[in-house]
Design an enzyme around this catalytic site. Structure first.
Site, PDB file in Angstrom:
ATOM      1  N   GLU A  20       0.843  -1.208   0.000  1.00  0.00           N
ATOM      2  CA  GLU A  20       0.000   0.000   0.000  1.00  0.00           C
ATOM      3  C   GLU A  20       0.877   1.257   0.000  1.00  0.00           C
ATOM      4  OE1 GLU A  20      -3.661   0.368   2.528  1.00  0.00           O
ATOM      5  OE2 GLU A  20      -2.468   1.965   3.431  1.00  0.00           O
ATOM      6  N   HIS A  80      -7.771   3.484  -4.039  1.00  0.00           N
ATOM      7  CA  HIS A  80      -8.814   3.412  -3.016  1.00  0.00           C
ATOM      8  C   HIS A  80      -9.787   4.560  -3.255  1.00  0.00           C
ATOM      9  CE1 HIS A  80      -6.213   1.259   0.281  1.00  0.00           C
ATOM     10  NE2 HIS A  80      -5.987   0.770  -0.916  1.00  0.00           N
ATOM     11  N   HIS A 155     -13.901  -3.716  13.774  1.00  0.00           N
ATOM     12  CA  HIS A 155     -13.873  -2.274  13.491  1.00  0.00           C
ATOM     13  C   HIS A 155     -14.241  -1.536  14.784  1.00  0.00           C
ATOM     14  CE1 HIS A 155     -15.370   1.612  11.966  1.00  0.00           C
ATOM     15  NE2 HIS A 155     -14.384   1.460  11.108  1.00  0.00           N
TER      16      HIS A 155
HETATM   17  P1  FAD Z   1     -17.960  -0.043   6.526  1.00  0.00           P
HETATM   18  O1  FAD Z   1     -17.795  -1.378   5.927  1.00  0.00           O
HETATM   19  O2  FAD Z   1     -19.093   0.791   6.059  1.00  0.00           O
HETATM   20  O3  FAD Z   1     -18.052  -0.269   8.108  1.00  0.00           O
HETATM   21  C1  FAD Z   1     -17.935   0.829   9.015  1.00  0.00           C
HETATM   22  C2  FAD Z   1     -18.600   0.488  10.326  1.00  0.00           C
HETATM   23  O4  FAD Z   1     -20.012   0.474  10.154  1.00  0.00           O
HETATM   24  C3  FAD Z   1     -18.236  -0.885  10.892  1.00  0.00           C
HETATM   25  O5  FAD Z   1     -18.184  -0.777  12.281  1.00  0.00           O
HETATM   26  C4  FAD Z   1     -19.391  -1.768  10.452  1.00  0.00           C
HETATM   27  O6  FAD Z   1     -19.563  -2.891  11.305  1.00  0.00           O
HETATM   28  C5  FAD Z   1     -20.549  -0.781  10.540  1.00  0.00           C
HETATM   29  N1  FAD Z   1     -21.653  -1.072   9.623  1.00  0.00           N
HETATM   30  C6  FAD Z   1     -21.555  -1.422   8.327  1.00  0.00           C
HETATM   31  N2  FAD Z   1     -22.795  -1.560   7.796  1.00  0.00           N
HETATM   32  C7  FAD Z   1     -23.683  -1.269   8.778  1.00  0.00           C
HETATM   33  C8  FAD Z   1     -25.102  -1.221   8.857  1.00  0.00           C
HETATM   34  N3  FAD Z   1     -25.879  -1.517   7.795  1.00  0.00           N
HETATM   35  N4  FAD Z   1     -25.677  -0.882  10.039  1.00  0.00           N
HETATM   36  C9  FAD Z   1     -24.908  -0.574  11.130  1.00  0.00           C
HETATM   37  N5  FAD Z   1     -23.550  -0.605  11.113  1.00  0.00           N
HETATM   38  C10 FAD Z   1     -22.950  -0.943   9.943  1.00  0.00           C
HETATM   39  N6  FAD Z   1      -9.469   5.051   5.070  1.00  0.00           N
HETATM   40  C11 FAD Z   1      -9.291   6.120   4.256  1.00  0.00           C
HETATM   41  O7  FAD Z   1      -9.724   7.241   4.589  1.00  0.00           O
HETATM   42  N7  FAD Z   1      -8.629   6.002   3.058  1.00  0.00           N
HETATM   43  C12 FAD Z   1      -8.132   4.803   2.625  1.00  0.00           C
HETATM   44  O8  FAD Z   1      -7.552   4.721   1.550  1.00  0.00           O
HETATM   45  C13 FAD Z   1      -8.281   3.654   3.471  1.00  0.00           C
HETATM   46  N8  FAD Z   1      -7.833   2.441   3.097  1.00  0.00           N
HETATM   47  C14 FAD Z   1      -8.049   1.353   3.906  1.00  0.00           C
HETATM   48  C15 FAD Z   1      -7.625   0.084   3.465  1.00  0.00           C
HETATM   49  C16 FAD Z   1      -7.819  -1.037   4.264  1.00  0.00           C
HETATM   50  C17 FAD Z   1      -7.357  -2.385   3.791  1.00  0.00           C
HETATM   51  C18 FAD Z   1      -8.457  -0.910   5.532  1.00  0.00           C
HETATM   52  C19 FAD Z   1      -8.646  -2.104   6.413  1.00  0.00           C
HETATM   53  C20 FAD Z   1      -8.911   0.336   5.955  1.00  0.00           C
HETATM   54  C21 FAD Z   1      -8.724   1.472   5.147  1.00  0.00           C
HETATM   55  N9  FAD Z   1      -9.189   2.748   5.529  1.00  0.00           N
HETATM   56  C22 FAD Z   1      -8.991   3.826   4.708  1.00  0.00           C
HETATM   57  C23 FAD Z   1      -9.879   2.921   6.819  1.00  0.00           C
HETATM   58  C24 FAD Z   1     -11.411   2.826   6.671  1.00  0.00           C
HETATM   59  O9  FAD Z   1     -11.895   3.867   5.861  1.00  0.00           O
HETATM   60  C25 FAD Z   1     -12.009   2.940   8.081  1.00  0.00           C
HETATM   61  O10 FAD Z   1     -11.676   1.824   8.849  1.00  0.00           O
HETATM   62  C26 FAD Z   1     -13.498   3.259   8.146  1.00  0.00           C
HETATM   63  O11 FAD Z   1     -13.797   3.655   9.483  1.00  0.00           O
HETATM   64  C27 FAD Z   1     -14.419   2.102   7.785  1.00  0.00           C
HETATM   65  O12 FAD Z   1     -14.439   1.883   6.437  1.00  0.00           O
HETATM   66  P2  FAD Z   1     -15.173   0.562   5.845  1.00  0.00           P
HETATM   67  O13 FAD Z   1     -15.124   0.652   4.398  1.00  0.00           O
HETATM   68  O14 FAD Z   1     -14.633  -0.653   6.504  1.00  0.00           O
HETATM   69  O15 FAD Z   1     -16.661   0.855   6.387  1.00  0.00           O
END
Ligand code: FAD
Length: 297
Positions: A20, A80, A155
């Protein structure tokens, strides 16, 4: 057009190796990035990914850095894309930009709440969760290979692991092709997470994300951004080496080598390295030899 990450996972016959990058924010950061981008070509990663910072409505720096890496000879580059401060249309338009520029893999993320806030607030007419974004992307760009984030140690906003895995399944059911994990230092957390995902019916490949360890300070810094446990044996050994940076590096990188070897032996489909725009760790002889073994050399 390069092979998608899914195609690579299906045909490589060995775990994929990936790294990354993040778009640099300062001139000094830019110089380090440029040097690292040249040096890391020696690692021959199967793909590299480029993070997306908060804000901005266009693909912006992520597109610029992704394009630079492509033209420098990286075989497959995955930008991303997050939903932070963007309406649905703005997210989808920025993905269209990536696709028009020749990128056929996207890491689809919700993004973090602003500093100091516990919960994420979607933009007006924005996606609330990554699953909604994945569903819309799948419809708009059916051929796109879509990665999503997974959290072996949960998370931080999720009430518990079961709920988090249920939401991860929603992302996969909406059309995600593979999962890359948050970094972890305890392989047991990854293996348990994979088992729980499989028993919930998530069949997508789960690529473990690893941070090569250099010092206790580095771990403390990273823990201000993301949640992960530090195994007591590693903590004790790093504490004992605190006055000797070279010894701390040896302790930390040996831990990483052990993590990678065990993950590969345990069937992980890839190793995704969070190198923080620096190449120094991959030249540590034991790590370099271990990564060559991952590539089947
Ligand atoms: P989601 O999958 O939407 O989940 C977020 C939270 O909401 C979780 O706690 C989940 O359990 C909860 N949730 C999901 N759906 C629901 C629902 N229907 N009802 C209630 N709760 C729900 N951040 C950046 O800003 N830029 C990046 O480039 C970046 N790259 C990353 C790459 C990787 C491999 C990882 C692991 C993380 C990265 N992040 C990045 C961090 C990420 O954006 C954060 O962890 C963010 O807080 C959650 O993103 P997500 O896509 O996992 O969210």
């Amino acid at each position: 057009m390069f092979m998608t990450i899914t195609q690579q996972l299906q045909t490589a016959g060995r775990p994929l190796l990936s790294v990354e990058f993040f778009p640099p924010k300062t001139e000094a950061g830019r110089a380090t990035f440029d040097q690292t981008a040249v040096e890391l070509l020696q690692l021959k990663p199967d793909f590299v990914s480029v993070t997306c910072g908060a804000g901005g409505t266009a693909a912006g720096p992520t597109l610029e850095i992704s394009t630079q890496l492509s033209t420098q000879g990286y075989r497959s580059v995955m930008p991303h894309c997050t939903c932070v401060d963007r309406s649905r249309d703005e997210v989808l338009d920025s993905v269209d930009e990536f696709v028009a520029a020749g990128f056929n893999n996207i890491m689809a993320l919700r993004g973090d709440p602003p500093k100091g806030e516990r919960y994420f607030k979607p933009a007006p007419d924005g996606f609330r969760y990554a699953a909604e974004m994945v569903a819309a992307l799948r419809e708009r760009q059916p051929a796109l290979c879509i990665g999503v984030a997974g959290y072996p140690e949960k998370h931080p906003e999720a009430l518990n692991v079961d709920e988090d895995i249920r939401h991860l399944k929603e992302k996969v059911d909406a059309g995600a092709d593979f999962i890359t994990t948050q970094l972890f230092l305890n392989n047991g957390a990854y293996f348990e997470f994979v088992d729980r995902c499989r028993s919930e019916g998530i069949t997508a490949p789960i690529l473990p994300g690893l941070l090569p360890i250099l010092s206790l300070e580095q771990i403390k810094r990273m823990r201000t951004f993301c949640d992960f446990q530090v195994p007591s044996r590693l903590l004790q050994d790093l504490e004992a080496a605190q006055d000797n940076p070279e010894k701390a590096e040896r302790v930390g990188l040996y831990w990483t080598v052990e993590q990678i070897s065990e993950l590969v032996e345990g069937g992980a489909p890839g190793i995704h390295l969070y190198l923080l725009n620096r190449a120094q760790t991959i030249f540590y002889p034991e790590l370099s030899a271990c990564l060559a073994r991952v590539r089947g050399e």
